[in-house]
Design a protein around this motif. Structure first.
Motif, PDB file in Angstrom:
ATOM      1  N   ALA A  21       0.829  -1.212   0.000  1.00 29.00           N
ATOM      2  CA  ALA A  21       0.000   0.000   0.000  1.00 29.00           C
ATOM      3  C   ALA A  21       0.861   1.259   0.000  1.00 29.00           C
ATOM      4  O   ALA A  21       0.597   2.209  -0.764  1.00 29.00           O
ATOM      5  N   TYR A  37      -5.549   9.118  -6.206  1.00 28.52           N
ATOM      6  CA  TYR A  37      -5.815   9.078  -4.768  1.00 28.52           C
ATOM      7  C   TYR A  37      -7.307   8.877  -4.499  1.00 28.52           C
ATOM      8  O   TYR A  37      -7.698   8.196  -3.552  1.00 28.52           O
ATOM      9  N   ASP A  38      -8.140   9.506  -5.350  1.00 28.75           N
ATOM     10  CA  ASP A  38      -9.589   9.435  -5.147  1.00 28.75           C
ATOM     11  C   ASP A  38     -10.109   8.005  -5.289  1.00 28.75           C
ATOM     12  O   ASP A  38     -11.119   7.642  -4.667  1.00 28.75           O
ATOM     13  N   SER A  39      -9.455   7.209  -6.109  1.00 25.48           N
ATOM     14  CA  SER A  39      -9.941   5.846  -6.338  1.00 25.48           C
ATOM     15  C   SER A  39      -9.126   4.796  -5.586  1.00 25.48           C
ATOM     16  O   SER A  39      -9.288   3.604  -5.813  1.00 25.48           O
ATOM     17  N   PHE A  40      -8.250   5.266  -4.676  1.00 24.33           N
ATOM     18  CA  PHE A  40      -7.370   4.337  -3.953  1.00 24.33           C
ATOM     19  C   PHE A  40      -8.184   3.322  -3.136  1.00 24.33           C
ATOM     20  O   PHE A  40      -7.986   2.116  -3.236  1.00 24.33           O
ATOM     21  N   ALA A  41      -9.119   3.836  -2.309  1.00 26.91           N
ATOM     22  CA  ALA A  41      -9.921   2.943  -1.456  1.00 26.91           C
ATOM     23  C   ALA A  41     -10.788   2.026  -2.306  1.00 26.91           C
ATOM     24  O   ALA A  41     -10.960   0.837  -1.998  1.00 26.91           O
ATOM     25  N   GLN A  42     -11.341   2.588  -3.392  1.00 35.93           N
ATOM     26  CA  GLN A  42     -12.188   1.783  -4.275  1.00 35.93           C
ATOM     27  C   GLN A  42     -11.387   0.638  -4.903  1.00 35.93           C
ATOM     28  O   GLN A  42     -11.871  -0.485  -5.036  1.00 35.93           O
ATOM     29  N   LYS A  43     -10.152   0.933  -5.272  1.00 32.78           N
ATOM     30  CA  LYS A  43      -9.292  -0.083  -5.884  1.00 32.78           C
ATOM     31  C   LYS A  43      -8.969  -1.192  -4.876  1.00 32.78           C
ATOM     32  O   LYS A  43      -8.947  -2.373  -5.229  1.00 32.78           O
ATOM     33  N   MET A  44      -8.731  -0.806  -3.627  1.00 29.00           N
ATOM     34  CA  MET A  44      -8.471  -1.807  -2.596  1.00 29.00           C
ATOM     35  C   MET A  44      -9.691  -2.705  -2.391  1.00 29.00           C
ATOM     36  O   MET A  44      -9.571  -3.929  -2.306  1.00 29.00           O
ATOM     37  N   PHE A  45     -10.863  -2.079  -2.333  1.00 28.72           N
ATOM     38  CA  PHE A  45     -12.088  -2.851  -2.096  1.00 28.72           C
ATOM     39  C   PHE A  45     -12.368  -3.803  -3.258  1.00 28.72           C
ATOM     40  O   PHE A  45     -12.793  -4.941  -3.046  1.00 28.72           O
ATOM     41  N   ALA A 280      -6.005  -7.130  -0.864  1.00 29.94           N
ATOM     42  CA  ALA A 280      -6.528  -5.801  -1.211  1.00 29.94           C
ATOM     43  C   ALA A 280      -5.384  -4.840  -1.543  1.00 29.94           C
ATOM     44  O   ALA A 280      -5.433  -4.103  -2.539  1.00 29.94           O
ATOM     45  N   VAL A 284      -3.933  -2.748  -5.301  1.00 31.66           N
ATOM     46  CA  VAL A 284      -3.473  -1.364  -5.480  1.00 31.66           C
ATOM     47  C   VAL A 284      -2.045  -1.356  -6.018  1.00 31.66           C
ATOM     48  O   VAL A 284      -1.691  -0.558  -6.902  1.00 31.66           O
TER      49      VAL A 284
END
Length: 421
Positions: A21, A37-45, A280, A284
């Motif tokens: 990460a 950065y905006d899609s970082f959490a979405q990519k992990m999920f 996850a 990323v």
């Protein structure tokens, strides 16, 4: 700079999930592409939005319930029926019981912990060298990542986007080959050292041990039979197996108490969450691999060295032996698969099933080799034997694994024959 960050974090023993990460975050910052950065959490999920990953906590829970429900001891008694009377019989019992456990637990470290505690004192009592007893148990743990169900196969199947059930089938023949090679090692060492001859059960004792074991035997039958005959997916088989383990431990053997369920659920959740978080984070980290075109660069380097798939796999084996010595097997599978699998499939036309079996078996060797050697230290702690003493008795087993790896690399059909049929 990004590769340096990755290497430094690994050397500082930062958890692999955080290494992946943090490397991805550093890469995004360095590239200046702040939209990522905006899609970082979405990519992990999205990396864990896979039904097959549910099999991981369910197989872990099955193992917990088996240990708590007294099924391990009964499987060991059943193994005694088939091999107990041979010279070095207890060593063969250890190996056969490990095969039974491998078809249930799917985790090498968990299996080594359980079997080292159960088998090493028994073998020592009957006159076996303590180091060899612990080494046999530790080597038996290597069957867990190959004989289905295997947690490493589940993870590889998810990363490679191939059916996990077929990946399990690919491990059946290699798992049997590994078990036979270990049996030959025990026979050779037993002949040289003059192991004590075991005692066969009487007819009544054998029938009794077999009857007591039958309920526990339902678990591997439910897992492997459900997948083999297409009755259930691996995840569904894992859920059925955990239910059977609970009912058998509670109602048949009466050793599993419902009051202990919360503690088992908690241990399972903690262990499984660490693995799933790694997956996850690896999703990323895939950004770095894709944007840097790492597989393509590595492919051009390796293809300049050889065009032979067998030689390629030998190179991979040598490299992964080093990787496995310093990085945990599951973490290494997550790191290596996205980089090397495209090269194996696109440049050398190697089956993903063959490649998965080879790298999973190779990387799990790191459990028994310093400096990390988690399995080696677990066996040492549980058996009260020094790691050095275990390692001295372990080398014939490691040599047997190397021979099996070469055969699996040379003959693809050993991994794919059951899938093709």
């Amino acid at each position: 700079m990004t590769p340096l960050i990755f290497i430094v974090n690994l050397l500082l023993a930062v958890p692999v999930a955080l290494v992946l990460a943090l490397t991805a975050i550093w890469y995004i910052w360095e590239s200046g592409n702040t939209i990522l950065y905006d899609s970082f959490a979405q990519k992990m999920f999205s990396g864990i939005e896979n039904y097959g990953l549910l099999a991981i906590p369910l197989f872990m829970l099955t193992g917990e319930m088996m240990n708590e429900g007294g099924m391990t001891r009964r499987l060991i008694n059943a193994a005694r029926i088939f091999v107990g009377g041979f010279r070095g019989g207890l060593a063969y019992i250890n190996l056969l019981a490990n095969m039974f456990m491998a078809a249930i637990i799917g985790s090498a470290t968990a299996q080594i912990a359980v079997m080292a505690r159960a088998m090493t004192p028994e073998m020592e009592k009957e006159g076996y060298d303590k180091g060899f007893a612990a080494a046999t148990t530790a080597a038996g743990g290597l069957l867990a990542p190959v004989i289905p169900p295997s947690m490493m196969f589940v993870i590889f199947g998810v990363l490679a986007q191939i059916p996990i059930g077929d990946m399990f089938l690919a491990g059946v023949v290699p798992g049997l080959m590994l078990a036979v090679s270990f049996a030959l090692v025990i026979a050779a060492v037993g002949f040289l050292r003059g192991f004590p001859r075991g005692a066969w059960y009487t007819g009544r004792e054998a029938v009794s041990a077999l009857l007591f074991c039958l309920p526990a035997a339902l678990i591997p039958l439910a897992i492997i039979g459900g997948i083999l005959f297409g009755i259930a997916t691996p995840t569904e088989s894992a859920a059925i197996a955990s239910l059977i383990a609970f009912l058998v431990g509670w109602l048949v053997y009466r050793e599993l108490k419902p009051s202990t369920l919360f503690a088992m659920f908690r241990r399972t959740a903690v262990s499984a969450s660490m693995i799933i978080f790694m997956i996850a984070a690896a999703n990323v980290f895939g950004w770095v691999i894709i944007y840097e075109a790492l597989p393509q660069k590595l492919a051009s380097l390796i293809t300049s060295l050889t065009a032979d798939p067998f030689v390629f796999l030998l190179i991979v084996n040598v490299v992964l032996l080093g990787v496995g010595m310093v990085i945990d097997g599951i973490a290494a599978v997550i790191l290596i698969t996205p980089i090397l699998l495209p090269i194996a499939m696109n440049n050398y036309e190697i089956s993903p099933y063959q490649f998965g079996v080879v790298i999973c078996l190779n990387l799990v060797l790191g459990l028994l080799t310093p400096p990390v050697g988690v399995g080696l230290y677990i066996a040492s702690t549980m058996s009260g034997t020094s790691p050095g003493r275990i390692l001295r008795a372990l080398w014939p087993f490691l040599l047997a694994v190397a021979v099996v790896l070469i055969l699996l690399s040379r003959f693809p059909s050993l991994s794919t024959m059951l899938i093709q049929t």
